[in-house]
Write a protein that holds these residues in place. Structure first.
Motif, PDB file in Angstrom:
ATOM      1  N   PRO A  82       0.804  -1.226   0.000  1.00 59.38           N
ATOM      2  CA  PRO A  82       0.000   0.000   0.000  1.00 59.38           C
ATOM      3  C   PRO A  82       0.836   1.274   0.000  1.00 59.38           C
ATOM      4  O   PRO A  82       0.332   2.342  -0.340  1.00 59.38           O
ATOM      5  CB  PRO A  82      -0.813  -0.115   1.298  1.00 59.38           C
ATOM      6  N   ALA A  83       2.114   1.187   0.383  1.00 69.19           N
ATOM      7  CA  ALA A  83       2.949   2.391   0.458  1.00 69.19           C
ATOM      8  C   ALA A  83       3.449   2.829  -0.913  1.00 69.19           C
ATOM      9  O   ALA A  83       3.715   4.013  -1.142  1.00 69.19           O
ATOM     10  CB  ALA A  83       4.143   2.143   1.379  1.00 69.19           C
ATOM     11  N   LEU A  84       3.556   1.888  -1.847  1.00 66.27           N
ATOM     12  CA  LEU A  84       4.104   2.197  -3.173  1.00 66.27           C
ATOM     13  C   LEU A  84       2.979   2.586  -4.122  1.00 66.27           C
ATOM     14  O   LEU A  84       2.063   1.804  -4.357  1.00 66.27           O
ATOM     15  CB  LEU A  84       4.854   0.981  -3.724  1.00 66.27           C
ATOM     16  N   PRO A  85       3.036   3.790  -4.692  1.00 67.64           N
ATOM     17  CA  PRO A  85       1.986   4.193  -5.640  1.00 67.64           C
ATOM     18  C   PRO A  85       2.108   3.422  -6.949  1.00 67.64           C
ATOM     19  O   PRO A  85       3.158   2.838  -7.247  1.00 67.64           O
ATOM     20  CB  PRO A  85       2.265   5.688  -5.845  1.00 67.64           C
ATOM     21  N   GLN A  86       1.044   3.422  -7.714  1.00 70.74           N
ATOM     22  CA  GLN A  86       1.061   2.753  -9.019  1.00 70.74           C
ATOM     23  C   GLN A  86       2.177   3.345  -9.878  1.00 70.74           C
ATOM     24  O   GLN A  86       2.287   4.555 -10.036  1.00 70.74           O
ATOM     25  CB  GLN A  86      -0.291   2.933  -9.712  1.00 70.74           C
ATOM     26  N   GLY A  87       3.039   2.466 -10.390  1.00 72.76           N
ATOM     27  CA  GLY A  87       4.146   2.929 -11.227  1.00 72.76           C
ATOM     28  C   GLY A  87       5.289   3.560 -10.457  1.00 72.76           C
ATOM     29  O   GLY A  87       6.166   4.195 -11.052  1.00 72.76           O
ATOM     30  N   GLY A  88       5.324   3.365  -9.137  1.00 78.07           N
ATOM     31  CA  GLY A  88       6.333   4.009  -8.300  1.00 78.07           C
ATOM     32  C   GLY A  88       7.702   3.353  -8.356  1.00 78.07           C
ATOM     33  O   GLY A  88       7.888   2.288  -8.951  1.00 78.07           O
ATOM     34  N   SER A 151      13.413  11.149  -6.087  1.00 77.49           N
ATOM     35  CA  SER A 151      13.154  10.238  -7.201  1.00 77.49           C
ATOM     36  C   SER A 151      12.588   8.888  -6.775  1.00 77.49           C
ATOM     37  O   SER A 151      12.234   8.071  -7.628  1.00 77.49           O
ATOM     38  CB  SER A 151      14.459   9.999  -7.982  1.00 77.49           C
ATOM     39  N   VAL A 152      12.491   8.653  -5.461  1.00 76.76           N
ATOM     40  CA  VAL A 152      12.107   7.335  -4.948  1.00 76.76           C
ATOM     41  C   VAL A 152      10.839   7.462  -4.099  1.00 76.76           C
ATOM     42  O   VAL A 152      10.703   8.385  -3.291  1.00 76.76           O
ATOM     43  CB  VAL A 152      13.245   6.725  -4.109  1.00 76.76           C
ATOM     44  N   ASP A 153       9.914   6.517  -4.277  1.00 75.53           N
ATOM     45  CA  ASP A 153       8.664   6.528  -3.506  1.00 75.53           C
ATOM     46  C   ASP A 153       8.767   5.746  -2.204  1.00 75.53           C
ATOM     47  O   ASP A 153       8.170   6.121  -1.201  1.00 75.53           O
ATOM     48  CB  ASP A 153       7.529   5.932  -4.352  1.00 75.53           C
ATOM     49  N   VAL A 154       9.511   4.647  -2.218  1.00 70.50           N
ATOM     50  CA  VAL A 154       9.695   3.811  -1.033  1.00 70.50           C
ATOM     51  C   VAL A 154      11.157   3.406  -0.943  1.00 70.50           C
ATOM     52  O   VAL A 154      11.755   2.985  -1.952  1.00 70.50           O
ATOM     53  CB  VAL A 154       8.814   2.548  -1.075  1.00 70.50           C
ATOM     54  N   VAL A 170      16.835  11.441  -1.556  1.00 72.30           N
ATOM     55  CA  VAL A 170      16.331  10.713  -2.725  1.00 72.30           C
ATOM     56  C   VAL A 170      14.833  10.389  -2.620  1.00 72.30           C
ATOM     57  O   VAL A 170      14.195  10.113  -3.639  1.00 72.30           O
ATOM     58  CB  VAL A 170      17.137   9.419  -2.975  1.00 72.30           C
ATOM     59  N   LEU A 171      14.276  10.414  -1.418  1.00 75.28           N
ATOM     60  CA  LEU A 171      12.848  10.136  -1.263  1.00 75.28           C
ATOM     61  C   LEU A 171      11.998  11.340  -1.685  1.00 75.28           C
ATOM     62  O   LEU A 171      12.366  12.489  -1.447  1.00 75.28           O
ATOM     63  CB  LEU A 171      12.531   9.787   0.189  1.00 75.28           C
ATOM     64  N   LYS A 172      10.870  11.051  -2.278  1.00 77.10           N
ATOM     65  CA  LYS A 172       9.916  12.098  -2.609  1.00 77.10           C
ATOM     66  C   LYS A 172       9.207  12.564  -1.333  1.00 77.10           C
ATOM     67  O   LYS A 172       9.096  11.800  -0.378  1.00 77.10           O
ATOM     68  CB  LYS A 172       8.868  11.564  -3.586  1.00 77.10           C
ATOM     69  N   PRO A 173       8.747  13.795  -1.288  1.00 77.56           N
ATOM     70  CA  PRO A 173       7.909  14.209  -0.157  1.00 77.56           C
ATOM     71  C   PRO A 173       6.722  13.260  -0.009  1.00 77.56           C
ATOM     72  O   PRO A 173       6.050  12.941  -0.984  1.00 77.56           O
ATOM     73  CB  PRO A 173       7.455  15.619  -0.552  1.00 77.56           C
ATOM     74  N   GLY A 174       6.517  12.784   1.203  1.00 76.48           N
ATOM     75  CA  GLY A 174       5.475  11.786   1.430  1.00 76.48           C
ATOM     76  C   GLY A 174       5.929  10.364   1.185  1.00 76.48           C
ATOM     77  O   GLY A 174       5.174   9.419   1.440  1.00 76.48           O
ATOM     78  N   GLY A 175       7.179  10.196   0.692  1.00 72.12           N
ATOM     79  CA  GLY A 175       7.710   8.860   0.450  1.00 72.12           C
ATOM     80  C   GLY A 175       7.939   8.109   1.751  1.00 72.12           C
ATOM     81  O   GLY A 175       8.150   8.714   2.805  1.00 72.12           O
ATOM     82  N   LYS A 176       7.906   6.796   1.682  1.00 74.21           N
ATOM     83  CA  LYS A 176       8.007   5.950   2.868  1.00 74.21           C
ATOM     84  C   LYS A 176       9.409   5.368   3.025  1.00 74.21           C
ATOM     85  O   LYS A 176      10.029   4.926   2.053  1.00 74.21           O
ATOM     86  CB  LYS A 176       6.987   4.807   2.793  1.00 74.21           C
ATOM     87  N   PHE A 177       9.880   5.353   4.270  1.00 70.91           N
ATOM     88  CA  PHE A 177      11.182   4.794   4.622  1.00 70.91           C
ATOM     89  C   PHE A 177      10.957   3.666   5.626  1.00 70.91           C
ATOM     90  O   PHE A 177      10.411   3.893   6.703  1.00 70.91           O
ATOM     91  CB  PHE A 177      12.058   5.911   5.213  1.00 70.91           C
ATOM     92  N   LEU A 178      11.361   2.451   5.268  1.00 73.61           N
ATOM     93  CA  LEU A 178      11.243   1.285   6.136  1.00 73.61           C
ATOM     94  C   LEU A 178      12.632   0.852   6.568  1.00 73.61           C
ATOM     95  O   LEU A 178      13.466   0.457   5.738  1.00 73.61           O
ATOM     96  CB  LEU A 178      10.534   0.130   5.425  1.00 73.61           C
TER      97      LEU A 178
END
Length: 272
Positions: A82-88, A151-154, A170-178
């Motif tokens: 659910p954290a990765l958007p379509q095409g992310g 440039s990265v979503d997750v 490198v993470l986009k605003p709102g991107g998730k870091f695990l």
């Protein structure tokens, strides 16, 4: 085909061509026969063979392929779905031999996304590239990632060096870091053999500039290693192999079966 990676020399976007990666300024990086690309500039290579050596990569491959850490891998895939958007775009920073990366990449592909994996160890990256033909795999330092800003979503970092400032970049605003770390009593039974006075890992929650306070998912599993070679593979893939007193290593060498606790913490944050 446009790559997720950027040129480590000029920071321009790389394009994947037959047998190489190239930027529009003409910098070119050959693709190895295993399928990875080396994006570690010589001036950032502080030793002849940086990162984990071949023996450690082999030990980790043997152990992980036994499937004992599958509950952790499954939970990571469940969380990034659910954290990765379509095409992310997904990045495994410190991907090692690609055992986690392969499953993460399948999750990304199911959402039309792409995956990149990076590690400092060339022996590990060679294995990762073979294991993850659908992902882009590169040799580099997590402290100097060859990826563009936002440039990265997750981003997943599993038992690897933490470079929070670079991860933020490198993470986009709102991107998730695990961020995966060991729980307090991770491999406690192993530590009891290796050390006269074993101690628990700290179970603390830290915040990092630019990220939300972590939400923590706990994963715990129990398993038994009944083959001495598997016990030694686990030992040699951990930092204990460098820090254990000789007496502890000798005690472990006499063990033919070992029941263990795997205890993990997945710290989930969002880039603000």
């Amino acid at each position: 085909m446009e790559s997720l990676f950027v040129c480590p020399v000029c920071k321009e976007r790389l394009t994947r061509q037959e047998g190489r990666y190239v930027c529009f300024k003409g910098h070119s990086f050959d693709t190895a026969k295993e399928g990875y690309v080396n994006l570690l500039p010589a001036n950032r290579q502080h030793s002849k063979a940086p990162g984990d050596d071949k023996a450690m990569a082999q030990a980790r491959t043997r152990f992980l392929e036994g499937g004992w850490y599958s509950p952790l891998r499954n939970e990571l895939c469940k969380l990034i779905g659910p954290a990765l958007p379509q095409g992310g775009a997904l990045l495994d920073a410190g991907c090692g031999e690609g055992w986690y990366t392969a499953a993460l990449s399948e999750t990304a592909v199911a959402k039309g996304g792409r995956t990149a994996g990076v590690d400092l160890s060339k022996p590990a990256v060679k294995k990762a590239a073979k294991r993850c033909p659908g992902a882009e795999i590169a040799v580099c330092s997590v402290y100097h990632l060859p990826l563009g800003d936002a440039s990265v979503d997750v981003l997943v970092n599993c038992f690897s060096p933490l470079a929070s400032e670079e991860f933020y970049r490198v993470l986009k605003p709102g991107g998730k870091f695990l961020y995966v770390v060991p729980g307090p009593r991770h491999l406690w039974e192993l530590k009891k053999i290796l050390y006269d006075r074993p101690y628990e890992n700290e179970d603390r929650i830290e915040t990092y500039p630019g990220f939300t306070s972590p939400q923590v998912a706990a994963v715990e599993t129990a398993f038994t290693l009944s083959v001495p070679e598997d016990i030694q593979a686990l030992y040699h893939m951990t930092p204990y192999t460098w820090k254990t007193p000789r007496e502890g290593a000798e005690r472990l060498a006499q063990v033919s079966s070992l029941s263990l606790t795997g205890q993990f913490r997945i710290h989930q944050m969002e880039r603000q």
